[in-house]
Every structure is written in C-alpha cells, then in structure tokens.
Design an enzyme around this catalytic site. Structure first.
Site, PDB file in Angstrom:
ATOM      1  N   LEU A  16       0.838  -1.209   0.000  1.00  0.00           N
ATOM      2  CA  LEU A  16       0.000   0.000   0.000  1.00  0.00           C
ATOM      3  C   LEU A  16       0.877   1.265   0.000  1.00  0.00           C
ATOM      4  O   LEU A  16       0.611   2.223  -0.730  1.00  0.00           O
ATOM      5  CB  LEU A  16      -0.912  -0.011   1.234  1.00  0.00           C
ATOM      6  N   HIS A 234     -16.805  -0.426   0.678  1.00  0.00           N
ATOM      7  CA  HIS A 234     -16.916   0.442  -0.497  1.00  0.00           C
ATOM      8  C   HIS A 234     -18.345   0.496  -1.048  1.00  0.00           C
ATOM      9  O   HIS A 234     -18.894   1.554  -1.318  1.00  0.00           O
ATOM     10  CB  HIS A 234     -15.993  -0.041  -1.622  1.00  0.00           C
TER      11      HIS A 234
HETATM   12  C1  BG6 Z   1      -9.557  -2.734  -2.071  1.00  0.00           C
HETATM   13  C2  BG6 Z   1      -9.757  -4.218  -2.012  1.00  0.00           C
HETATM   14  O1  BG6 Z   1     -10.117  -2.120  -0.945  1.00  0.00           O
HETATM   15  O2  BG6 Z   1     -10.176  -2.223  -3.236  1.00  0.00           O
HETATM   16  C3  BG6 Z   1      -9.202  -4.887  -3.248  1.00  0.00           C
HETATM   17  O3  BG6 Z   1      -9.114  -4.742  -0.861  1.00  0.00           O
HETATM   18  C4  BG6 Z   1      -9.775  -4.252  -4.490  1.00  0.00           C
HETATM   19  O4  BG6 Z   1      -9.443  -6.270  -3.240  1.00  0.00           O
HETATM   20  C5  BG6 Z   1      -9.634  -2.741  -4.433  1.00  0.00           C
HETATM   21  O5  BG6 Z   1      -9.083  -4.759  -5.594  1.00  0.00           O
HETATM   22  C6  BG6 Z   1     -10.335  -2.075  -5.587  1.00  0.00           C
HETATM   23  O6  BG6 Z   1      -9.976  -0.741  -5.581  1.00  0.00           O
HETATM   24  P1  BG6 Z   1     -10.010   0.109  -6.928  1.00  0.00           P
HETATM   25  O7  BG6 Z   1      -9.706   1.488  -6.487  1.00  0.00           O
HETATM   26  O8  BG6 Z   1      -8.969  -0.496  -7.827  1.00  0.00           O
HETATM   27  O9  BG6 Z   1     -11.383  -0.058  -7.456  1.00  0.00           O
END
Ligand code: BG6
Length: 465
Positions: A16, A234
């Site tokens: 990260l 999310h």
């Molecule tokens: C993260 C998840 O929070 O969001 C991942 O842990 C996922 O598994 C990612 O791939 C997706 O994020 P983005 O911004 O690429 O849609």
C-alpha cells in the site's frame, strides 16, 4: 529543525505504501498540498538506510504517481522522506522512535497505520511512549479487525487513546471523483432530484467488477472474501450515498447521519428468502493461488438484492455485485427508471465511477422516418477522456491524506457505520451458510455464476454495463 507535519507510515515497506501512499504524497508535494516543512517517516522492519529506501521509493513513484515524475522534483521530495527501522511488536523500539522525534520540534503528528489490524493494538500501546503522539491524528485502513468483536475492541482502544475525532478511517472509494459526484448529480439536477424515489425508480444497480484476481494478497483475501473486502465497506458506502436523504447542510455530521439512516433501514437479513437474495461465487483456479487454502470456500464474487424499507425506497430493489476475474474492470451505478408502459425501454442513468468517469443517460425518442416506433437514444458523457480533466482529478489517496491533514472528516468512514455494515453482512453470510447454499464456481473472465443473472431474471432486466 522544525517539522510542521510529521507523517509516520507504519508499514513503510508494504504494498500500500509503495503503490498508493508514496505516489500520492509525491503528487501532493508537486501540487503544493504537502504543508511546507513536512516530513515523512517510513517505518519498517527491514534494514534500509534513508538513501536505499529513497531509491526504492523512487521506482514506485515513477510508476504510480499521477503527476509526472522528474528526477529533480523527486530529489526535492526525497529530502523529506526518511526511513526508521523498528520492530512494531517491540515496545522499547517506540522509545527509540520517541528519541528520534525528540531531535526536532514536531508541530503535528499524523500516523498512518498501513499494516494488518493485528498490529493496531501494539502500535497504540507503543505510541503511548512517543511524546506528542496522543495529540496527533491516525489514519487507518480496512479491515479494522479480524472479526467484528476484535474490531470493536480495537476501536475502543484507539478511541480511548486518541479520541474519536482524531481517527480517520479510510475508505478509498470515498476519495474517488465520481463517488463524490453522486450528490451533485442527484441534488443539483431537478430532473433527477424530483424522481429519486421508488415511485419513479424501478431498480438500482451497483456493480464493481475487477479483471484481476487476488494476485499477491491471497493470505489476506482468503480470510476476508468479496463480501468483507468490497461490499461491507466500499459498496455500502456508495449504496448509502445513492439512497440517503438530502443532508440539510453539507456537514460531516449530517452526511454521516443520512448514511446511517439508510443502513438502518436495510431489510434485516432474517426477513429475506436467502436463495433469492445472495449469490456467492469463486473463480476457477482460485484455490491454486499463492497463500489460498486448497479447500477454500471463500467467495471471490458476490451478488445480492437488497431492499431499503423506508418511505423513499420501499419496493425498489438495490442490486449489488462485485467480483474478481470477471473479464473487465468496471465500476458503475445504474439507476433504472420505471418504463412508461410495457414494451418501452426504461430511462437509465449510469454513473460511471471507473475506469471511465462519466455519466450515461438513456431515454426514448421516435425512430427517425415515417414511423411512430420508439427507440432508445444514448447520451454518454466521458469526463476523464478529456486530458485536462484527467490531470486535474486528484487520486483518492491524495484527497484523503490532504483532507486528514486539514482535519476535514467529511469523506471518512465513521465507526458506527462500519459496525452496522459489518453486522449486516455477517448476518447475510450466516443465512447463506445456514441454508446450505453453495459458493458457485465461475470461469475466469466471465461475469460470475449464472445465478447472479437469475437474481434479476424475473424482472426481465439484466445487469447494465
Ligand atoms: C480494495 C480491495 O479495498 O479495493 C481490493 O481490498 C480491491 O481487493 C480494491 O481490488 C479495488 O480498488 P479500486 O480502487 O482499484 O477499485
């Protein structure tokens, strides 16, 4: 030396930090959003000199920073970047960290916990030895604990030490441009505001498909699964923003209350026929991924149909789906309006969150020529196809770190929201398990198990994409 803002990243050598945090901080630096006199202290277990760490960081910044990398600008940025080696589990190392900070005058501390939640408690304990830490801010990444109970305990510890107002829980979807745009689209356009309810809206779809599999994160993912990894945080954030009442004012408290009201109005898991509510899938080959159990039953795909039992939404299904290895990277919210009569296409508003950022609207017109037939007309606005906009849109982490430095809490998750969603998702999953429903296999590159389609099947509708 006087340090205005000291950003300590625990997990300084993690994925990260390299992929998201350092590129975001570099871009913030270029854009003048990193306060003058800031310093970044990357904390890790490995033995790096500042110089060696900067070389490593440079490589990731080159690959992932939004604004162009240049050697000179990176060298300026790197002046503010230092590495501190310590063992997070060793309390005496926090004494060393304190001594390190004591060499300078630090005005504001920000601690970024870019580590697994099992380290949260030990870091909190350790920070008690670091002068000034208590008055600092903390940024946390999900998952906030390994189970809901563990997360509650951790939360109490963190809040007990730092106080709830200084904890910033990141949901990076809340930093995405088009997620922020949902409210503007809803509330600044009477053509949508006035019909944003069950009377006019037949269904809402929230779809987050990913092309990638679990890649190097098998260990974390196998203990989590799509429901916890994507839906609980999310997608429930998006659901609550799409469905909330208009906040009286744009304050963090009102936004938060509006979102909570939606989550509280979700029909309880026990009231659903779970067979028609939740479909779980696992892509073929998942069990062979590194760090994944050979007999894993973890879902890499989830689709569901939920109802919000309040005055605005009673009777309108909210469909949510997400999955890995679905052949496409696409995150969209589709609002399907009620068709004026059978045989006529519905109006559809699609808010495209990524990779395309934009808005699509479908409405009916007369087929050109000597006929009264109707055909759908499609207006497709692409916001990030225009290079100017693309360059001006900050990446989610830039926004969220900038907001945290400024003390703006608007776009951060609050604990009670997290707790409610977590509880809810666990309830759904429990029902699925108790009903003996399978986690269905699906071919990589497909849109998940066929049953995800059947969830909407009886309406004659499909997933819009
Ligand atoms: C993260 C998840 O929070 O969001 C991942 O842990 C996922 O598994 C990612 O791939 C997706 O994020 P983005 O911004 O690429 O849609």
């Amino acid at each position: 030396m006087n340090i205005s803002t000291n950003i300590t990243i625990f997990g300084g050598t993690g994925d990260l930090t390299f992929r998201k945090l350092l590129p975001a901080l570099y871009t913030m630096f270029l854009a003048g959003k990193l306060p003058a006199g800031s310093r970044i202290v990357a904390v890790g277990r490995r033995d790096y000199s500042d110089g060696a760490y900067r070389v490593l960081a440079e490589d990731w910044v080159k690959r992932f920073s939004r604004l162009p990398y240049t050697e000179e600008r990176f060298a300026d940025f790197a002046q503010r970047l230092v590495y501190f080696r310590m063992d997070l589990s060793n309390q005496t190392d926090y004494g060393r960290l304190d001594a390190f900070f004591a060499q300078d005058t630090v005005e504001n501390h920000l601690f970024y916990l870019a580590v697994a939640p099992r380290y949260f408690a030990v870091i909190t304990e350790g920070l008690k030895r670091v002068r000034g830490a208590r008055a600092g801010k903390v940024m946390l990444e999900k998952p906030f604990g390994e189970s809901l109970d563990a997360a509650r305990t951790l939360n109490e510890e963190l809040e007990g030490y730092f106080g709830p107002e200084r904890i910033y829980r990141i949901d990076h979807y809340l930093g995405k441009e088009m997620v922020r745009n949902i409210q503007a689209i809803r509330f600044a356009n009477p053509i949508f505001t006035d019909v944003w309810n069950a009377r006019s809206i037949e269904a809402v779809q929230i779809s987050a498909l990913e092309e990638v599999g679990v890649e190097t994160r098998g260990g974390y993912y196998d203990a989590s699964g799509a429901l916890k990894d994507m839906v609980q945080n999310h997608l429930f954030q998006i659901l609550s923003i799409v469905a909330m009442e208009r906040p009286g004012e744009l304050s963090s408290a009102q936004m938060h209350t509006g979102q909570l009201d939606v989550l509280r109005a979700l029909r309880p898991p026990k009231e659903y026929d779970i067979c028609d509510t939740l479909v779980l899938g696992q892509y073929e080959g998942y069990r062979e991924e590194p760090l994944v159990a050979a007999d894993s039953a973890t879902e890499t795909f989830a689709a569901m149909r939920l109802f919000i039992d309040n005055g605005r939404w009673r009777g309108t299904p909210f469909y949510i789906r997400t999955g890995k290895k679905t052949g496409v990277r696409q995150m969209e919210v589709s609002i399907v309006f009620r068709a004026p009569r059978p045989g006529v296409e519905p109006n559809i508003l699609i808010i495209k969150i990524q990779p395309t950022e934009g808005v699509y609207l479908q409405f009916n017109i007369k087929r050109p020529g000597d006929t009264d037939d109707l055909i759908p007309a499609k207006m497709d606005f692409c916001q990030n196809c225009n290079l100017i906009h693309q360059l001006n849109t900050p990446e989610a982490y830039e926004r969220l770190i900038t907001a945290c430095i400024a003390g703006e809490r608007f776009w951060f998750s609050q604990w009670d929201q997290i707790e409610l969603s977590w509880n809810y998702i666990e309830g759904l999953k429990r029902r699925h398990r108790e009903a003996g429903l399978p986690v269905l296999p699906y071919a990589p590159g497909s849109r998940g198990p066929d049953a995800a389609q059947t969830l909407l099947g009886r309406t004659g509708r499909r997933w819009y994409e």
